[in-house]
Design an enzyme around this catalytic site. Structure first.
Site, mmCIF file in Angstrom:
data_model
loop_
_atom_site.group_PDB
_atom_site.id
_atom_site.type_symbol
_atom_site.label_atom_id
_atom_site.label_comp_id
_atom_site.label_asym_id
_atom_site.label_seq_id
_atom_site.Cartn_x
_atom_site.Cartn_y
_atom_site.Cartn_z
ATOM 1 C CG ASP A 67 -0.251 -0.439 2.502
ATOM 2 O OD1 ASP A 67 0.971 -0.247 2.630
ATOM 3 O OD2 ASP A 67 -0.942 -0.981 3.387
ATOM 4 C CG ASN A 136 -8.994 -1.599 12.102
ATOM 5 O OD1 ASN A 136 -8.027 -2.192 11.605
ATOM 6 N ND2 ASN A 136 -9.478 -0.484 11.579
ATOM 7 C CG HIS A 138 -5.819 -2.261 9.015
ATOM 8 N ND1 HIS A 138 -5.950 -1.290 9.971
ATOM 9 C CD2 HIS A 138 -4.493 -2.253 8.674
ATOM 10 C CE1 HIS A 138 -4.773 -0.731 10.215
ATOM 11 N NE2 HIS A 138 -3.875 -1.309 9.433
ATOM 12 C CD GLU A 143 -8.728 1.010 7.857
ATOM 13 O OE1 GLU A 143 -8.934 0.237 8.817
ATOM 14 O OE2 GLU A 143 -7.898 1.923 7.905
#
Length: 243
Positions: A67, A136, A138, A143
């Site tokens: 990313d 979380n 990810h 996400e």
């Protein structure tokens, strides 16, 4: 899933580097999927050490990163391109022309994402994908969502991710709100996946990833469906997991 329990972060980094080293030695022209963030830094330091000892040769390695922040070019010291140069690329004999990170400076998100998918396709896919794990759940910048994203795409970062990343920036307003990231589908096409996890703060989410239901609300839970996943995690990260 294969889970390797390690004593601490340093031990985790060594054992993760063992797996990547084996991949490089067995296939010198491997396509490595690489990750940024604080967790893989120790692994990259171990790989650099082994290169300096003459044990590894990166000259034929191809790399694709997970990313990049949208709006940051490669020269920005907070870009993931810059991160990879600092922590690995400039320290080993990899050909920079064979290293790829999504083009954060490309304003056309459709073009940036399509171009990146074509690079991965042209290499024949990823041999070994390194992943970290977000608080979380990810992976990359995928996400929690209502569905699993298939291919490289532009994503709006959640508030928890922005808060986690703001320590790297001078002020919170400087943290980009969007990123280009490989999709879950792209990641899942990798022949092998290696996940590194450290710290008690990741213990609850890691337990969900390993033992919880497969849901896009916990993106990394999809890894339960991959035939060749190794999780290397320290005792603290595994403290809430029953194996």
């Amino acid at each position: 899933m294969k889970v390797i329990k390690t004593k601490d972060y340093a031990d985790m980094s060594r054992k993760a580097a063992n797996i990547i080293s084996a991949q490089i030695i067995l296939k010198p022209d491997s396509v490595l999927g690489l990750a940024t963030g604080s967790t893989p830094v120790g692994t990259y330091e171990e790989l650099t050490k082994r290169y300096n000892q003459g044990d590894l040769d990166f000259s034929k390695i191809l790399s694709v990163n997970l990313d990049e922040y949208r709006g940051l070019d490669a020269s920005n010291d907070q870009s993931y391109h810059y991160f990879m140069n600092e922590h690995l690329f400039k320290n080993v004999n990899i050909d920079k022309a064979n290293t790829h990170v999504p083009d954060g400076s490309e304003p056309d998100s459709d073009k940036a994402c399509a171009d990146y998918e074509e690079i991965i396709r042209s290499y024949g896919g990823i041999d070994l994908q390194l992943l970290g794990l977000g608080h979380n759940g990810h992976i990359g910048f995928n996400e929690p969502s209502d569905e699993f994203a298939k291919t490289t795409h532009c994503v709006d970062l959640t508030e928890s991710t922005i808060q986690a990343n703001k320590r790297f920036f001078e002020k919170e307003e400087d943290v980009p709100r969007q990123a280009y990231t490989m999709g879950i589908g792209t990641i899942m096409k990798a022949k092998a996946i290696l996940v590194v996890v450290s710290g008690e703060d990741k213990s609850a989410i890691l337990n969900e990833v390993i033992n919880g239901p497969i849901t896009p609300k916990v993106p990394a839970s999809v890894l339960q469906l991959h035939p060749n996943v190794t999780i290397v995690a320290d005792e603290a990260a595994l403290s809430k997991t029953t194996l």
